[in-house]
Design a protein around this motif. Structure first.
Motif, PDB file in Angstrom:
ATOM      1  N   SER A 131       0.852  -1.183   0.000  1.00  0.00           N
ATOM      2  CA  SER A 131       0.000   0.000   0.000  1.00  0.00           C
ATOM      3  C   SER A 131       0.886   1.231   0.000  1.00  0.00           C
ATOM      4  O   SER A 131       2.028   1.195   0.459  1.00  0.00           O
ATOM      5  N   LEU A 132       0.347   2.338  -0.529  1.00  0.00           N
ATOM      6  CA  LEU A 132       1.067   3.612  -0.503  1.00  0.00           C
ATOM      7  C   LEU A 132       0.556   4.524   0.609  1.00  0.00           C
ATOM      8  O   LEU A 132       1.281   5.427   1.043  1.00  0.00           O
ATOM      9  N   TRP A 133      -0.690   4.299   1.068  1.00  0.00           N
ATOM     10  CA  TRP A 133      -1.256   5.149   2.096  1.00  0.00           C
ATOM     11  C   TRP A 133      -0.821   4.740   3.508  1.00  0.00           C
ATOM     12  O   TRP A 133      -0.473   5.586   4.330  1.00  0.00           O
ATOM     13  N   GLN A 134      -0.858   3.457   3.793  1.00  0.00           N
ATOM     14  CA  GLN A 134      -0.509   3.010   5.141  1.00  0.00           C
ATOM     15  C   GLN A 134       0.930   3.368   5.539  1.00  0.00           C
ATOM     16  O   GLN A 134       1.159   3.812   6.677  1.00  0.00           O
ATOM     17  N   PRO A 135       1.934   3.221   4.672  1.00  0.00           N
ATOM     18  CA  PRO A 135       3.289   3.684   5.044  1.00  0.00           C
ATOM     19  C   PRO A 135       3.343   5.196   5.303  1.00  0.00           C
ATOM     20  O   PRO A 135       4.072   5.657   6.169  1.00  0.00           O
ATOM     21  N   PHE A 136       2.509   5.952   4.539  1.00  0.00           N
ATOM     22  CA  PHE A 136       2.479   7.393   4.747  1.00  0.00           C
ATOM     23  C   PHE A 136       1.912   7.734   6.123  1.00  0.00           C
ATOM     24  O   PHE A 136       2.390   8.654   6.804  1.00  0.00           O
ATOM     25  N   VAL A 137       0.893   6.986   6.569  1.00  0.00           N
ATOM     26  CA  VAL A 137       0.326   7.203   7.898  1.00  0.00           C
ATOM     27  C   VAL A 137       1.378   6.953   8.976  1.00  0.00           C
ATOM     28  O   VAL A 137       1.480   7.691   9.962  1.00  0.00           O
ATOM     29  N   ILE A 138       2.177   5.914   8.800  1.00  0.00           N
ATOM     30  CA  ILE A 138       3.220   5.597   9.778  1.00  0.00           C
ATOM     31  C   ILE A 138       4.297   6.679   9.789  1.00  0.00           C
ATOM     32  O   ILE A 138       4.773   7.100  10.853  1.00  0.00           O
ATOM     33  N   ILE A 139       4.683   7.157   8.597  1.00  0.00           N
ATOM     34  CA  ILE A 139       5.733   8.175   8.524  1.00  0.00           C
ATOM     35  C   ILE A 139       5.300   9.474   9.200  1.00  0.00           C
ATOM     36  O   ILE A 139       6.092  10.145   9.874  1.00  0.00           O
ATOM     37  N   ILE A 140       4.027   9.838   9.070  1.00  0.00           N
ATOM     38  CA  ILE A 140       3.543  11.071   9.676  1.00  0.00           C
ATOM     39  C   ILE A 140       3.566  10.982  11.198  1.00  0.00           C
ATOM     40  O   ILE A 140       3.592  12.009  11.899  1.00  0.00           O
ATOM     41  N   MET A 141       3.587   9.773  11.756  1.00  0.00           N
ATOM     42  CA  MET A 141       3.689   9.627  13.209  1.00  0.00           C
ATOM     43  C   MET A 141       5.025  10.145  13.742  1.00  0.00           C
ATOM     44  O   MET A 141       5.120  10.566  14.908  1.00  0.00           O
TER      45      MET A 141
END
Length: 418
Positions: A277-287
């Motif tokens: 997925s491209l969205w789930q890694p982005f959610v983790i990075i924003i943490m």
């Protein structure tokens, strides 16, 4: 003879002996003689490895130049700047120079900084202090006398002159005007540089305040700029404080933060492959930036100094926060694949399954960093690393509990027909 304190001797050898053993032997004899004589700085060079016993004044990494039209006032402002810099624990041995250390003479003197409040309490005056010192250190040349038709120099010397030294100034209790007083209470004695050459350019005098700073370049630069701005606001017209020399802007810190972004990019790519997925890694990075807020608030609210330890806490947080998010999202994806459905219900199930070990990891890491905090702010690296990591991990809990489910997309997935 170059000047009153600088001279040299040049020895030349005949061509038939210059390649023999005699020049080397002579050099060894001169080195032995220089070590025996003392009282001066010797440099012997020209054959083989050079020799020097010159201590010099030592190179100072940070210098502030003060300029003004009155030398006495300028020197007092330089002393004021030295006192202000000394309040910073990272500043080492600030001193006043007439020029750069490689051009300055290594001259020092003992200076007594009187405590005038203590003088007033004891109903004494500095003149009483000087009178006492004169009695202890008195030395005066008298007219020569004739002994056996020869003139002999005569001096009147105090009997205490050979016994009274700096230790007595710091420890003796004496009677002065029928009052017992400790000399150290009346003033502090310290060794300072002296004999500065006076430099004047364009009708203004110039002095350097030089010091060493323990810490990264950016922090040293901020401390210098803060002290320069503070002093310039107090200086009268005709005086100025500025950084001495060229302002070399090293890019070390910029490279470090660039590497930090590279680490985040690698984490994104690895998570994208793992989650497909491209969205789930982005959610983790924003943490990660959310946990960084805890670092910034910790240093700001508690007035701690941010240095290399603070940057190291960023690297640690990148791993711990990302690891916690990966645990929960990976468990959520595995659950969704097993039931072939998506939704908040399955996320909460995965969250409850993983939050306890994640929470224990965060708590154990914070507890493990407490010894570094206990050592106090005297630890240049470890203290800032510990407080930064602890503040960031507290905010990582907020990111896990509030932010992560808020940005997850819980869209129902249609099961594939069997």
């Amino acid at each position: 003879m170059y000047n009153y304190d600088n001279s040299g001797i040049t020895i030349t050898f005949r061509p038939d002996v210059e390649n023999g053993s005699f020049p080397v032997m002579l050099k060894d004899i001169l080195i032995a003689k220089a070590n025996d004589l003392g009282g001066a700085d010797w440099s012997i060079y020209g054959i083989g490895q050079g020799f020097s016993n010159a201590l010099g004044t030592g190179y100072k990494s940070n210098k502030i130049r003060l300029t003004g039209y009155n030398y006495d006032m300028l020197y007092s402002f330089a002393r004021q700047l030295c006192d202000s810099l000394s309040l910073n624990k990272r500043v080492s041995a600030p001193e006043i120079m007439g020029a750069d250390s490689w051009r300055s003479k290594n001259s020092t003197e003992y200076f007594i900084d009187f405590n005038f409040e203590r003088f007033a309490q004891q109903e004494l005056r500095p003149n009483d202090y000087y009178t006492f010192l004169t009695q202890q250190l008195y030395r005066n040349a008298l007219n020569p006398v004739l002994i056996d038709n020869q003139q002999v120099a005569v001096s009147l010397v105090s009997s205490e002159s050979k016994n009274f030294d700096v230790w007595h100034l710091e420890n003796d209790i004496i009677t002065m005007k029928d009052k017992s007083v400790k000399l150290a209470e009346l003033g502090n004695i310290e060794k300072r540089r002296s004999g500065n050459d006076i430099y004047k350019t364009n009708q203004v005098y110039s002095l350097l305040v030089a010091y060493d700073f323990l810490g990264p370049y950016e922090l040293a630069k901020r401390v210098m700029e803060r002290n320069i701005d503070k002093l310039n606001r107090q200086l009268p017209l005709g005086f100025k404080a500025e950084k001495n020399g060229w302002d070399w802007e090293w890019s070390t810190q910029k490279k470090q933060y660039a590497l930090l972004f590279l680490v985040i990019a690698i984490i994104y790519l690895v998570c994208a492959i793992l989650f497909e997925s491209l969205w789930q890694p982005f959610v983790i990075i924003i943490m990660i930036p959310i946990s960084f807020i805890g670092v910034f608030l910790t240093f700001y609210l508690f007035k701690f100094t941010f240095d290399q330890g603070g940057f190291a806490s960023f690297v640690l947080l990148c791993g711990i926060v990302v690891n916690a998010g990966i645990y929960i999202i990976n468990e959520y994806n595995l659950t969704c694949r097993a039931v072939r459905k998506q939704g908040l219900k399955y996320y909460l199930k995965s969250y409850n399954h993983k939050i306890i070990p994640i929470f224990l990891t965060i708590v154990s890491t914070i507890l493990g960093l407490i010894p570094f905090v206990y050592e106090g702010s005297k630890e240049v690296f470890w203290f800032s690393f510990a407080v930064g990591a602890m503040g960031g991990m507290v905010f990582s809990i907020i990111a896990l509990v509030v932010y992560l489910p808020l940005f997850m997309k819980f869209k129902p997935r249609q099961s594939n027909p069997s």
